[in-house]
Design a protein around this motif. Structure first.
Motif, PDB file in Angstrom:
ATOM      1  N   ARG A  57      11.918  -9.196  46.113  1.00  0.00           N
ATOM      2  CA  ARG A  57      10.786  -8.365  46.539  1.00  0.00           C
ATOM      3  C   ARG A  57      10.833  -8.074  48.031  1.00  0.00           C
ATOM      4  N   THR A  58      11.475  -8.954  48.793  1.00  0.00           N
ATOM      5  CA  THR A  58      11.645  -8.706  50.226  1.00  0.00           C
ATOM      6  C   THR A  58      12.976  -7.986  50.425  1.00  0.00           C
ATOM      7  N   ASP A  59      13.023  -7.136  51.412  1.00  0.00           N
ATOM      8  CA  ASP A  59      14.205  -6.313  51.641  1.00  0.00           C
ATOM      9  C   ASP A  59      14.990  -6.826  52.853  1.00  0.00           C
ATOM     10  N   MET A  60      15.353  -8.102  52.808  1.00  0.00           N
ATOM     11  CA  MET A  60      16.105  -8.707  53.901  1.00  0.00           C
ATOM     12  C   MET A  60      17.598  -8.688  53.555  1.00  0.00           C
ATOM     13  N   VAL A  61      18.389  -8.041  54.381  1.00  0.00           N
ATOM     14  CA  VAL A  61      19.829  -7.957  54.177  1.00  0.00           C
ATOM     15  C   VAL A  61      20.510  -9.121  54.883  1.00  0.00           C
ATOM     16  N   LEU A  62      21.472  -9.721  54.213  1.00  0.00           N
ATOM     17  CA  LEU A  62      22.266 -10.797  54.813  1.00  0.00           C
ATOM     18  C   LEU A  62      23.560 -10.189  55.354  1.00  0.00           C
ATOM     19  N   PHE A  63      23.574  -9.882  56.628  1.00  0.00           N
ATOM     20  CA  PHE A  63      24.751  -9.267  57.237  1.00  0.00           C
ATOM     21  C   PHE A  63      25.863 -10.291  57.383  1.00  0.00           C
ATOM     22  N   GLY A  64      27.093  -9.834  57.226  1.00  0.00           N
ATOM     23  CA  GLY A  64      28.246 -10.704  57.367  1.00  0.00           C
ATOM     24  C   GLY A  64      28.657 -11.394  56.082  1.00  0.00           C
ATOM     25  N   VAL A  65      27.894 -11.203  55.014  1.00  0.00           N
ATOM     26  CA  VAL A  65      28.234 -11.786  53.715  1.00  0.00           C
ATOM     27  C   VAL A  65      28.865 -10.690  52.869  1.00  0.00           C
ATOM     28  N   ILE A  66      30.021 -10.981  52.304  1.00  0.00           N
ATOM     29  CA  ILE A  66      30.742 -10.006  51.487  1.00  0.00           C
ATOM     30  C   ILE A  66      30.542 -10.339  50.013  1.00  0.00           C
ATOM     31  N   CYS A  67      30.199  -9.342  49.231  1.00  0.00           N
ATOM     32  CA  CYS A  67      30.022  -9.529  47.791  1.00  0.00           C
ATOM     33  C   CYS A  67      31.370  -9.890  47.168  1.00  0.00           C
ATOM     34  N   PRO A  68      31.432 -11.013  46.443  1.00  0.00           N
ATOM     35  CA  PRO A  68      32.701 -11.400  45.822  1.00  0.00           C
ATOM     36  C   PRO A  68      33.082 -10.532  44.624  1.00  0.00           C
ATOM     37  N   TYR A  69      32.180  -9.666  44.193  1.00  0.00           N
ATOM     38  CA  TYR A  69      32.449  -8.801  43.044  1.00  0.00           C
ATOM     39  C   TYR A  69      32.922  -7.413  43.463  1.00  0.00           C
ATOM     40  N   CYS A  70      32.204  -6.774  44.404  1.00  0.00           N
ATOM     41  CA  CYS A  70      32.527  -5.389  44.753  1.00  0.00           C
ATOM     42  C   CYS A  70      33.032  -5.212  46.181  1.00  0.00           C
ATOM     43  N   GLY A  71      32.873  -6.222  47.030  1.00  0.00           N
ATOM     44  CA  GLY A  71      33.374  -6.155  48.394  1.00  0.00           C
ATOM     45  C   GLY A  71      32.422  -5.552  49.409  1.00  0.00           C
ATOM     46  N   LYS A  72      31.242  -5.109  48.996  1.00  0.00           N
ATOM     47  CA  LYS A  72      30.272  -4.560  49.948  1.00  0.00           C
ATOM     48  C   LYS A  72      29.755  -5.681  50.844  1.00  0.00           C
ATOM     49  N   ASN A  73      29.423  -5.333  52.088  1.00  0.00           N
ATOM     50  CA  ASN A  73      28.919  -6.355  52.993  1.00  0.00           C
ATOM     51  C   ASN A  73      27.565  -6.022  53.587  1.00  0.00           C
ATOM     52  N   ASP A  74      26.946  -4.964  53.143  1.00  0.00           N
ATOM     53  CA  ASP A  74      25.643  -4.580  53.697  1.00  0.00           C
ATOM     54  C   ASP A  74      24.567  -4.474  52.624  1.00  0.00           C
ATOM     55  N   ARG A  75      24.803  -5.047  51.463  1.00  0.00           N
ATOM     56  CA  ARG A  75      23.867  -4.917  50.353  1.00  0.00           C
ATOM     57  C   ARG A  75      23.407  -6.251  49.770  1.00  0.00           C
ATOM     58  N   ILE A  76      23.768  -7.372  50.394  1.00  0.00           N
ATOM     59  CA  ILE A  76      23.457  -8.690  49.847  1.00  0.00           C
ATOM     60  C   ILE A  76      22.043  -9.088  50.263  1.00  0.00           C
ATOM     61  N   CYS A 112      23.666  -8.604  44.909  1.00  0.00           N
ATOM     62  CA  CYS A 112      24.229  -7.432  45.575  1.00  0.00           C
ATOM     63  C   CYS A 112      23.484  -6.217  45.037  1.00  0.00           C
ATOM     64  N   LYS A 113      22.841  -5.475  45.904  1.00  0.00           N
ATOM     65  CA  LYS A 113      22.072  -4.316  45.473  1.00  0.00           C
ATOM     66  C   LYS A 113      22.965  -3.109  45.165  1.00  0.00           C
ATOM     67  N   PHE A 114      24.272  -3.245  45.349  1.00  0.00           N
ATOM     68  CA  PHE A 114      25.201  -2.182  44.974  1.00  0.00           C
ATOM     69  C   PHE A 114      25.692  -2.382  43.539  1.00  0.00           C
ATOM     70  N   CYS A 115      26.264  -3.578  43.258  1.00  0.00           N
ATOM     71  CA  CYS A 115      26.809  -3.828  41.914  1.00  0.00           C
ATOM     72  C   CYS A 115      25.871  -4.666  41.043  1.00  0.00           C
ATOM     73  N   HIS A 116      24.775  -5.163  41.621  1.00  0.00           N
ATOM     74  CA  HIS A 116      23.728  -5.915  40.910  1.00  0.00           C
ATOM     75  C   HIS A 116      24.195  -7.241  40.332  1.00  0.00           C
ATOM     76  N   ASN A 117      25.232  -7.835  40.909  1.00  0.00           N
ATOM     77  CA  ASN A 117      25.687  -9.144  40.461  1.00  0.00           C
ATOM     78  C   ASN A 117      25.026 -10.241  41.285  1.00  0.00           C
ATOM     79  N   ILE A 118      24.842 -11.397  40.643  1.00  0.00           N
ATOM     80  CA  ILE A 118      24.218 -12.554  41.268  1.00  0.00           C
ATOM     81  C   ILE A 118      25.317 -13.472  41.796  1.00  0.00           C
ATOM     82  N   MET A 119      25.064 -14.084  42.954  1.00  0.00           N
ATOM     83  CA  MET A 119      26.030 -14.992  43.563  1.00  0.00           C
ATOM     84  C   MET A 119      25.296 -16.147  44.228  1.00  0.00           C
ATOM     85  N   GLN A 120      26.032 -17.203  44.504  1.00  0.00           N
ATOM     86  CA  GLN A 120      25.507 -18.314  45.291  1.00  0.00           C
ATOM     87  C   GLN A 120      26.010 -18.149  46.709  1.00  0.00           C
ATOM     88  N   LEU A 121      25.176 -18.501  47.660  1.00  0.00           N
ATOM     89  CA  LEU A 121      25.573 -18.468  49.063  1.00  0.00           C
ATOM     90  C   LEU A 121      25.627 -19.889  49.565  1.00  0.00           C
TER      91      LEU A 121
END
Length: 99
Positions: free
Chosen positions: A20-39, A77-86
């Motif tokens: 519900r909050t729109d906080m982006v985690l910069f510097g984290v790369i999605c392990p599924y799609c490779g995007k780094n500005d959508r986590i 990841c708001k691009f590929c919609h996959n869930i990950m652990q950080l």
């Protein structure tokens, strides 16, 4: 955890519009799609309102959260919609399943 359960959790996150909050985690790369500005980190269950989400969905969210997240953060990841652990102060993204 089975892929079907992870997929069910992913679908619930999409259905509920989480996070519900729109906080982006910069510097984290999605392990599924490779995007780094959508986590975006998912809210822990105690930060969500059961009346808004519904008892059944909230119960499932709590159960999956406790199984997947002993001490780390869950994110989507708001691009590929996959869930990950950080891990490591939200610097390294770990996929919940391998392709």
């Amino acid at each position: 955890m089975e892929l079907a359960t992870i997929e069910q959790f992913r679908n619930l996150v999409l259905k509920l519009g989480l996070p519900r909050t729109d906080m982006v985690l910069f510097g984290v790369i999605c392990p599924y799609c490779g995007k780094n500005d959508r986590i975006r980190p998912l809210e822990p269950p105690e930060e969500l309102n059961e009346e808004d989400l519904g008892w059944t969905d909230m119960d499932f969210y709590r159960r999956i959260w406790s199984e997947l997240q002993p001490k780390d953060v869950l994110a989507v990841c708001k691009f590929c919609h996959n869930i990950m652990q950080l891990q490591g102060e939200a610097k390294k993204a770990i996929p919940l399943y391998e392709w």
